[in-house]
Design an enzyme around this catalytic site. Structure first.
Site, PDB file in Angstrom:
ATOM      1  N   LYS A 147      19.648 -77.438 -16.560  1.00  0.00           N
ATOM      2  CA  LYS A 147      19.073 -77.696 -15.363  1.00  0.00           C
ATOM      3  C   LYS A 147      19.372 -76.515 -14.259  1.00  0.00           C
ATOM      4  O   LYS A 147      18.648 -76.022 -13.801  1.00  0.00           O
ATOM      5  CB  LYS A 147      19.504 -79.160 -14.655  1.00  0.00           C
ATOM      6  CG  LYS A 147      19.400 -79.302 -13.239  1.00  0.00           C
ATOM      7  CD  LYS A 147      19.812 -80.872 -12.867  1.00  0.00           C
ATOM      8  CE  LYS A 147      20.959 -80.970 -12.147  1.00  0.00           C
ATOM      9  NZ  LYS A 147      21.216 -80.484 -10.891  1.00  0.00           N
ATOM     10  N   SER A 148      20.820 -76.292 -14.216  1.00  0.00           N
ATOM     11  CA  SER A 148      21.193 -75.143 -13.327  1.00  0.00           C
ATOM     12  C   SER A 148      20.420 -73.677 -13.719  1.00  0.00           C
ATOM     13  O   SER A 148      20.007 -72.990 -12.837  1.00  0.00           O
ATOM     14  CB  SER A 148      22.489 -74.989 -13.220  1.00  0.00           C
ATOM     15  OG  SER A 148      23.308 -76.026 -12.917  1.00  0.00           O
ATOM     16  N   ARG A 152      17.551 -71.489 -11.612  1.00  0.00           N
ATOM     17  CA  ARG A 152      17.769 -70.212 -11.185  1.00  0.00           C
ATOM     18  C   ARG A 152      16.536 -69.249 -11.983  1.00  0.00           C
ATOM     19  O   ARG A 152      16.043 -68.150 -11.300  1.00  0.00           O
ATOM     20  CB  ARG A 152      19.242 -69.599 -11.614  1.00  0.00           C
ATOM     21  CG  ARG A 152      20.340 -70.102 -10.671  1.00  0.00           C
ATOM     22  CD  ARG A 152      21.351 -70.341 -11.473  1.00  0.00           C
ATOM     23  NE  ARG A 152      22.589 -70.527 -10.661  1.00  0.00           N
ATOM     24  CZ  ARG A 152      23.046 -71.897 -10.109  1.00  0.00           C
ATOM     25  NH1 ARG A 152      22.039 -72.970 -10.839  1.00  0.00           N
ATOM     26  NH2 ARG A 152      24.044 -72.238  -9.260  1.00  0.00           N
ATOM     27  N   GLY A 183      18.577 -81.250  -4.810  1.00  0.00           N
ATOM     28  CA  GLY A 183      19.498 -80.244  -3.753  1.00  0.00           C
ATOM     29  C   GLY A 183      19.358 -78.648  -4.051  1.00  0.00           C
ATOM     30  O   GLY A 183      19.248 -78.202  -3.331  1.00  0.00           O
ATOM     31  N   ARG A 237      22.020 -85.243   2.550  1.00  0.00           N
ATOM     32  CA  ARG A 237      23.106 -84.250   1.902  1.00  0.00           C
ATOM     33  C   ARG A 237      23.282 -82.947   2.626  1.00  0.00           C
ATOM     34  O   ARG A 237      22.438 -82.361   3.488  1.00  0.00           O
ATOM     35  CB  ARG A 237      22.741 -83.915   0.537  1.00  0.00           C
ATOM     36  CG  ARG A 237      22.695 -85.111  -0.192  1.00  0.00           C
ATOM     37  CD  ARG A 237      22.080 -84.890  -1.934  1.00  0.00           C
ATOM     38  NE  ARG A 237      22.925 -84.190  -2.613  1.00  0.00           N
ATOM     39  CZ  ARG A 237      22.695 -83.561  -3.823  1.00  0.00           C
ATOM     40  NH1 ARG A 237      21.476 -83.935  -4.232  1.00  0.00           N
ATOM     41  NH2 ARG A 237      23.528 -82.777  -4.402  1.00  0.00           N
ATOM     42  N   GLN A 268      25.591 -73.947  -5.675  1.00  0.00           N
ATOM     43  CA  GLN A 268      24.021 -73.922  -5.211  1.00  0.00           C
ATOM     44  C   GLN A 268      23.986 -73.065  -3.726  1.00  0.00           C
ATOM     45  O   GLN A 268      23.030 -72.026  -3.577  1.00  0.00           O
ATOM     46  CB  GLN A 268      23.525 -75.168  -4.794  1.00  0.00           C
ATOM     47  CG  GLN A 268      23.242 -76.094  -5.836  1.00  0.00           C
ATOM     48  CD  GLN A 268      22.968 -77.635  -5.491  1.00  0.00           C
ATOM     49  OE1 GLN A 268      22.696 -77.762  -4.458  1.00  0.00           O
ATOM     50  NE2 GLN A 268      22.702 -78.426  -6.786  1.00  0.00           N
ATOM     51  N   ASP A 306      29.854 -82.305 -12.064  1.00  0.00           N
ATOM     52  CA  ASP A 306      28.809 -83.217 -12.392  1.00  0.00           C
ATOM     53  C   ASP A 306      29.385 -84.311 -13.473  1.00  0.00           C
ATOM     54  O   ASP A 306      28.391 -85.171 -13.697  1.00  0.00           O
ATOM     55  CB  ASP A 306      27.629 -82.657 -12.902  1.00  0.00           C
ATOM     56  CG  ASP A 306      26.864 -81.709 -11.660  1.00  0.00           C
ATOM     57  OD1 ASP A 306      27.104 -81.959 -10.615  1.00  0.00           O
ATOM     58  OD2 ASP A 306      26.180 -80.825 -12.158  1.00  0.00           O
ATOM     59  N   LYS A 332      27.198 -85.987  -3.650  1.00  0.00           N
ATOM     60  CA  LYS A 332      26.306 -85.840  -4.529  1.00  0.00           C
ATOM     61  C   LYS A 332      25.010 -86.868  -4.530  1.00  0.00           C
ATOM     62  O   LYS A 332      24.823 -87.394  -3.417  1.00  0.00           O
ATOM     63  CB  LYS A 332      26.924 -86.044  -5.997  1.00  0.00           C
ATOM     64  CG  LYS A 332      27.900 -85.009  -6.257  1.00  0.00           C
ATOM     65  CD  LYS A 332      27.588 -83.635  -6.262  1.00  0.00           C
ATOM     66  CE  LYS A 332      28.318 -82.507  -6.681  1.00  0.00           C
ATOM     67  NZ  LYS A 332      27.684 -81.068  -6.179  1.00  0.00           N
ATOM     68  N   ARG A 358      29.504 -90.445  -5.256  1.00  0.00           N
ATOM     69  CA  ARG A 358      30.115 -90.626  -6.826  1.00  0.00           C
ATOM     70  C   ARG A 358      31.493 -91.278  -6.896  1.00  0.00           C
ATOM     71  O   ARG A 358      32.103 -91.186  -8.125  1.00  0.00           O
ATOM     72  CB  ARG A 358      29.812 -89.483  -7.538  1.00  0.00           C
ATOM     73  CG  ARG A 358      28.300 -89.438  -7.849  1.00  0.00           C
ATOM     74  CD  ARG A 358      28.241 -88.281  -9.183  1.00  0.00           C
ATOM     75  NE  ARG A 358      26.804 -87.983  -9.094  1.00  0.00           N
ATOM     76  CZ  ARG A 358      26.166 -87.007  -9.559  1.00  0.00           C
ATOM     77  NH1 ARG A 358      26.934 -85.911  -9.969  1.00  0.00           N
ATOM     78  NH2 ARG A 358      24.962 -86.872  -9.647  1.00  0.00           N
TER      79      ARG A 358
HETATM   80  C1  S3P Z   1      24.413 -76.941  -9.141  1.00  0.00           C
HETATM   81  C2  S3P Z   1      25.689 -76.872  -8.562  1.00  0.00           C
HETATM   82  C3  S3P Z   1      26.363 -78.063  -8.344  1.00  0.00           C
HETATM   83  C4  S3P Z   1      25.920 -79.334  -9.185  1.00  0.00           C
HETATM   84  C5  S3P Z   1      24.563 -79.298  -9.358  1.00  0.00           C
HETATM   85  C6  S3P Z   1      23.994 -78.132  -9.696  1.00  0.00           C
HETATM   86  C7  S3P Z   1      23.803 -75.746  -9.346  1.00  0.00           C
HETATM   87  O1  S3P Z   1      26.218 -78.518  -6.876  1.00  0.00           O
HETATM   88  O2  S3P Z   1      26.720 -80.659  -8.752  1.00  0.00           O
HETATM   89  O3  S3P Z   1      24.300 -80.549 -10.260  1.00  0.00           O
HETATM   90  O4  S3P Z   1      22.736 -75.584 -10.141  1.00  0.00           O
HETATM   91  O5  S3P Z   1      24.182 -74.675  -8.785  1.00  0.00           O
HETATM   92  P1  S3P Z   1      27.059 -77.947  -5.762  1.00  0.00           P
HETATM   93  O6  S3P Z   1      26.520 -76.488  -5.508  1.00  0.00           O
HETATM   94  O7  S3P Z   1      26.434 -78.760  -4.515  1.00  0.00           O
HETATM   95  O8  S3P Z   1      28.577 -78.183  -6.105  1.00  0.00           O
END
Ligand code: S3P
Length: 433
Positions: free
Chosen positions: A21-22, A26, A97, A126, A169, A316, A343, A347
Site C-alpha cells: 500500500k505505501s 508513493r 490518510g 486525524r 506520511q 501498522d 490511526k 488502536r
Molecule cells: C504510512 C505511514 C504510516 C502507516 C500508514 C502508511 C505511509 O502512517 O501507519 O499505514 O505509507 O507512509 P504515519 O505516517 O501516520 O505513521
C-alpha cells in the site's frame, strides 16, 4: 457486512500478497509529478489506493488500469503525469490518510492551483497540522489544519525541519514538496519511519542523502523522469497470514515476493522474539527495495516487550501483534506507542475492547497495552470499528477461538487487503461472509 469465522485446523500453502500500500501510494504520487508516461506493476487495487486514483484523475491526470476493468487486487497502472489542473469539485480522500497527506505535498508547489481536500468523518478527525505546518514553512498556502483543507500552490523553498512524531506520511509529503522547491530540504526524524520515498526517488536519480535519521533532498529544478516500477507484496498484509500460520496448530505458510525493507520488518523481528518459526529466503532487490519469500510455521510463543524504534518499524501491526501476544506465555508489554490512537481507529482503545470479547485479559495504558497469556479464546461477536487492520486481526483471532466468531463491519478490510478471504480459505482457513 459481517464475517463468520470458524476455528481452523491447519493452514498450509504458498501465497503472494497484493502490492504494498505505501509503495503503491508513493509510486502514483511520483508518476503524477513525472514528465511523461510511467508504468507501475503490481499496484495495489484496494479502497485506499482507489481513493488516491480518483483524486489524481480529478486533477486531470490520465490513468489506465491493466487488465482493464479487472477485479485483480494488483495490476498494472499506466499514468500520464506532468500536468495538473484545478478540479471541478473538492477532492474526496475517503478514509485514506496517505492520500490526503501526500496530495498536500504534491499540490503545495503547483502554482495557480487551488484545491480543497476532504474525506470521511474518520479522516477529518486525524491529525493534519503535522503535515500542514512544515508545508506552510516551505511556502505553501494552507489556511487551516483540519479537513476540508484548502491548499493554494505557491513557489516553494527548501527548509530544515524536525518532525515532532516519526511519520512516514508527513516525511513523504515533505519530500514531494521538496522536489518542487528551490534549494535542499532536510528532515530530522525522531524514529526510523518507512523510507520507501527515499529509495524510489534515489532510483529515479534524485539526490536523497540519509544519515542516521536525517534525510536531505536536493531538487534538480526539473520534473521527475517517467519510470517503470514494480511494487513488492505488502508485508503489512502478510503479517495477518504470518500470524495465522504461527497460531493455528500444524501450519506452514510461505508468502512469496513480500517486501522486507528493514523499516517495515518489525513484525518479523517480534515473531522471532516471541519464539515463532520464521524462515526468510531468496532475498533480492527490486527498484531499491528488498523482497523475499517468508515461511512461518506454528510454534509455542512467549511474552516480550515492544518499545522505541521497534514500535515505528511495526506501527501498522499492533492489532495482529496483540492477537499473537494473547497466545504467548507470560506478559507482553507495549510501550511508547501512543501514536496508535491516531490511526483508522484508536488502536489501543478499540483493540482492548474487542479482544476482551474473546476473553483476552488486556490492560489498556495511555501509550500501549499489557497482555497476559496464553488464553483459550472463546468465539465472540466483535466489531471492526471501521478499521481494516482491526477487522483482519479479529478474523485471525476467530481462527483459534472455540466456536464461532462474527466480525461486524468487516467490509473495512477492503481498504488494504481485498483478497484476504479467498487467500485465507485457499490455505485452509474458515472465513465467510
Ligand atoms: C504510512 C505511514 C504510516 C502507516 C500508514 C502508511 C505511509 O502512517 O501507519 O499505514 O505509507 O507512509 P504515519 O505516517 O501516520 O505513521
Amino acid at each position: 457486512m459481517n464475517w463468520v469465522v470458524e476455528s481452523s485446523a491447519s493452514l498450509r500453502g504458498v501465497v503472494s500478497m497484493p502490492g504494498d500500500k505505501s509503495i503503491s501510494h508513493r509510486a502514483l504520487m511520483h508518476a503524477v509529478l513525472a514528465a511523461g508516461t510511467s508504468h507501475i506493476q503490481n499496484f495495489l487495487h484496494a479502497g485506499v489506493t482507489e481513493a488516491m486514483m480518483r483524486c489524481v484523475r480529478d486533477l486531470g491526470v490520465g490513468i489506465e488500469v491493466e487488465p482493464p476493468g479487472g477485479s485483480a487486487t494488483s495490476g498494472r497502472l499506466i499514468v500520464h503525469g506532468g500536468q495538473l489542473r484545478s478540479p471541478a469539485t473538492n477532492l474526496d480522500c475517503h478514509n485514506s490518510g496517505a492520500t490526503i497527506r501526500m496530495l498536500l505535498g504534491v499540490l503545495a508547489g503547483q502554482r495557480g492551483l487551488a484545491v480543497t481536500l476532504d474525506g470521511s468523518a474518520g479522516l477529518r478527525r486525524r491529525p493534519m497540522k503535522r503535515v500542514a505546518e512544515p508545508l506552510r514553512l516551505m511556502g505553501a498556502e494552507i489556511p487551516g489544519d483540519t479537513p476540508p483543507l484548502i491548499i493554494h500552490g505557491q513557489p516553494l523553498h527548501g527548509i530544515e525541519y524536525t518532525l515532532p512524531v516519526a511519520s512516514a506520511q508527513v516525511k513523504a509529503a515533505m519530500l514531494l514538496a521538496a522536489l518542487q522547491a528551490e534549494g535542499p530540504t532536510t528532515i530530522h526524524e525522531p524514529g526510523p519511519s518507512r523510507d520507501h520515498s527515499e529509495r524510489m526517488l534515489r532510483a529515479l536519480g534524485i539526490s536523497v542523502a540519509t544519515h542516521n535519521q536525517t534525510v536531505t533532498l536536493t531538487p534538480t529544478g526539473r520534473p521527475l523522469p517517467a519510470f517503470e516500477a514494480v511494487v513488492p507484496g505488502d508485508i503489512s498484509s502478510a503479517a495477518f497470514i504470518f500470524a495465522a500460520a504461527a497460531l493455528v496448530p500444524d501450519s506452514e505458510v510461505t508468502v512469496k515476493d513480500v517486501g522486507v525493507n528493514e523499516t517495515r520488518t518489525g513484525i518479523l523481528d517480534v515473531l522471532v522474539a516471541l519464539g515463532g518459526a520464521v524462515c526468510i529466503a531468496n532475498v533480492h532487490e527490486v527498484n531499491g527495495e528488498l523482497v523475499a519469500d517468508v515461511t512461518v510455521k506454528s510454534s509455542e510463543l512467549r511474552g516480550m516487550i515492544v518499545a522505541g524504534d521497534l514500535v515505528v518499524r511495526m506501527i501498522d501491526e499492533f492489532p495482529i501483534f496483540a492477537v499473537l501476544a494473547s497466545q504467548a506465555r507470560g506478559e507482553t508489554i507495549v510501550r511508547e506507542a501512543e501514536e496508535l490512537r491516531m490511526k483508522e481507529s484508536d488502536r489501543i482503545g478499540s483493540l482492548a475492547h474487542e479482544l476482551r470479547q474473546f476473553g483476552i485479559p488486556i490492560e489498556e495504558r495511555p501509550d500501549g497495552f499489557v497482555i497476559e497469556g496464553p488464553t483459550r479464546l472463546r468465539g465472540a461477536v466483535v466489531d471492526s470499528h471501521g478499521d481494516h487492520r482491526l477487522a483482519l486481526a479479529l478474523a485471525v483471532a476467530g481462527l483459534i477461538a472455540e466456536g464461532e466468531t462474527t466480525v461486524t463491519r468487516a467490509e473495512a478490510y477492503r481498504e488494504s487487503f481485498p483478497n484476504f478471504v479467498d487467500l485465507l480459505c485457499s490455505l485452509g482457513g474458515k472465513v465467510h461472509e
